[in-house]
Design an enzyme around this catalytic site. Structure first.
Site, PDB file in Angstrom:
ATOM      1  N   HIS A  22      -2.711  -3.019  -5.643  1.00 29.29           N
ATOM      2  CA  HIS A  22      -3.083  -2.722  -4.267  1.00 29.29           C
ATOM      3  C   HIS A  22      -4.574  -2.966  -4.061  1.00 29.29           C
ATOM      4  CE1 HIS A  22      -3.695   0.570  -0.974  1.00 29.29           C
ATOM      5  NE2 HIS A  22      -3.664  -0.653  -0.461  1.00 29.29           N
ATOM      6  N   ASN A  30      -3.099   6.272   0.079  1.00 28.67           N
ATOM      7  CA  ASN A  30      -2.478   6.605   1.361  1.00 28.67           C
ATOM      8  C   ASN A  30      -1.793   7.965   1.372  1.00 28.67           C
ATOM      9  OD1 ASN A  30      -3.163   4.450   3.133  1.00 28.67           O
ATOM     10  ND2 ASN A  30      -1.847   3.122   1.931  1.00 28.67           N
ATOM     11  N   SER A  70       0.810  -1.213   0.000  1.00 33.49           N
ATOM     12  CA  SER A  70       0.000   0.000   0.000  1.00 33.49           C
ATOM     13  C   SER A  70       0.843   1.262   0.000  1.00 33.49           C
ATOM     14  CB  SER A  70      -0.914   0.014   1.231  1.00 33.49           C
ATOM     15  OG  SER A  70      -0.144   0.023   2.420  1.00 33.49           O
ATOM     16  N   GLU A 125      -5.903  -0.479  -6.754  1.00 31.97           N
ATOM     17  CA  GLU A 125      -5.016   0.579  -7.213  1.00 31.97           C
ATOM     18  C   GLU A 125      -3.875  -0.064  -8.005  1.00 31.97           C
ATOM     19  OE1 GLU A 125      -3.809   4.729  -4.979  1.00 31.97           O
ATOM     20  OE2 GLU A 125      -3.486   2.852  -3.919  1.00 31.97           O
TER      21      GLU A 125
END
Length: 267
Positions: free
Chosen positions: A161, A211, A127, A173
């Site tokens: 991801h 993130n 991530s 992702e």
């Protein structure tokens, strides 16, 4: 029948919540055989039991038929522990879902590159860790990154991801390393779509899109609490009711922390 992603068998490394979830959607939605490996055989048993529980819940909710659940179960095969990563040799793609440790991932990817077919896709579920740094670890010893051999080897590494819980969350992702080839990107995207996911693309920057946005958001909420701007409940309620967020930032931060500290995805 032609399959857009061309992947006949997928390997999943890590049998924790994320790895098991990825294995399940690969088997149930993409309908491909899955090889599941974890260094801990107890974790593999827990992961398979977790997958069984999710399938039974889907049956009870009328989302799938019992025949579909059985077919999905039968597509997931644990790798013989004596084989280790060699058990992935027949996989057209391996998705790594171990703990967030660059050195660990580099070691794993270097081994996978040596064991798997040169055409196999090597994907990471990280991530936040640089896909470009992971890709550099698969270049054969003695070859330069600029050589044809180096480019071909690193070009098959990609970021995929998935989000937790994988069977529920709709997003994947997709992250390209500097070295990732367009063909590998297209095939990885097609596979994620086959798993029933929407796909967004991010450049290989710290935290990617998800993130890079989420962490400052949670940090600001923590600072509001620390400064006494509002109570924990009022901060979360403001975002839930005022911004229509399903979960407040502090609750989300705590949930993410608990998932991290109870990491079930150890290699």
């Amino acid at each position: 029948m032609s399959i857009a992603h061309g992947i006949r068998t997928v390997g999943v490394l890590g049998a924790g919540q994320m790895g098991t979830g990825i294995a399940l959607v690969s088997a149930l939605r993409a309908k491909v055989p899955v090889l599941l490996y974890d260094q801990s055989q107890d974790q593999v048993k827990k992961g398979l039991a977790f997958a069984e529980k999710l399938l039974e819940k889907d049956i009870s909710k009328g989302r799938i038929k019992s025949e579909e659940a059985k077919e999905a179960r039968d597509r997931i095969t644990p790798v013989d522990p004596s084989l280790g990563l060699k058990g992935f040799r027949d996989a057209g793609m391996v998705i790594e879902a171990v703990s967030e440790n660059l050195a660990l991932k580099q070691k794993i990817f270097s081994t996978l590159a040596a064991e798997l077919s040169p055409d196999a896709i090597l994907a990471s579920n990280t991530s936040s860790i640089s896909i470009t740094k992971i890709a550099a670890s698969v270049i054969p010893q003695g070859a330069s990154a600029a050589s044809e051999e180096g480019k071909k080897s690193a070009g098959r590494v990609v970021g995929l991801h998935f989000f937790n819980p994988v069977p529920v969350m709709k997003l994947v992702e997709l992250i390209s390393a500097l070295q990732t080839t367009p063909e590998v990107l297209d095939r990885a995207r097609s596979f994620a779509v086959a798993c029933g996911k929407e796909v967004t693309t991010s450049n290989d920057v710290p935290g990617f899109v998800s993130n890079a946005l989420l962490m400052p958001f949670i940090n600001e909420a923590i600072m509001c609490l620390e400064k006494g701007t509002a109570t924990r409940d009022d901060i979360d309620t403001t975002l839930k009711l005022g911004m229509n967020h399903p979960m407040g930032p502090l609750q989300l931060g705590l949930s993410s922390f608990l998932l991290l500290t109870s990491s079930l995805d150890e290699y």
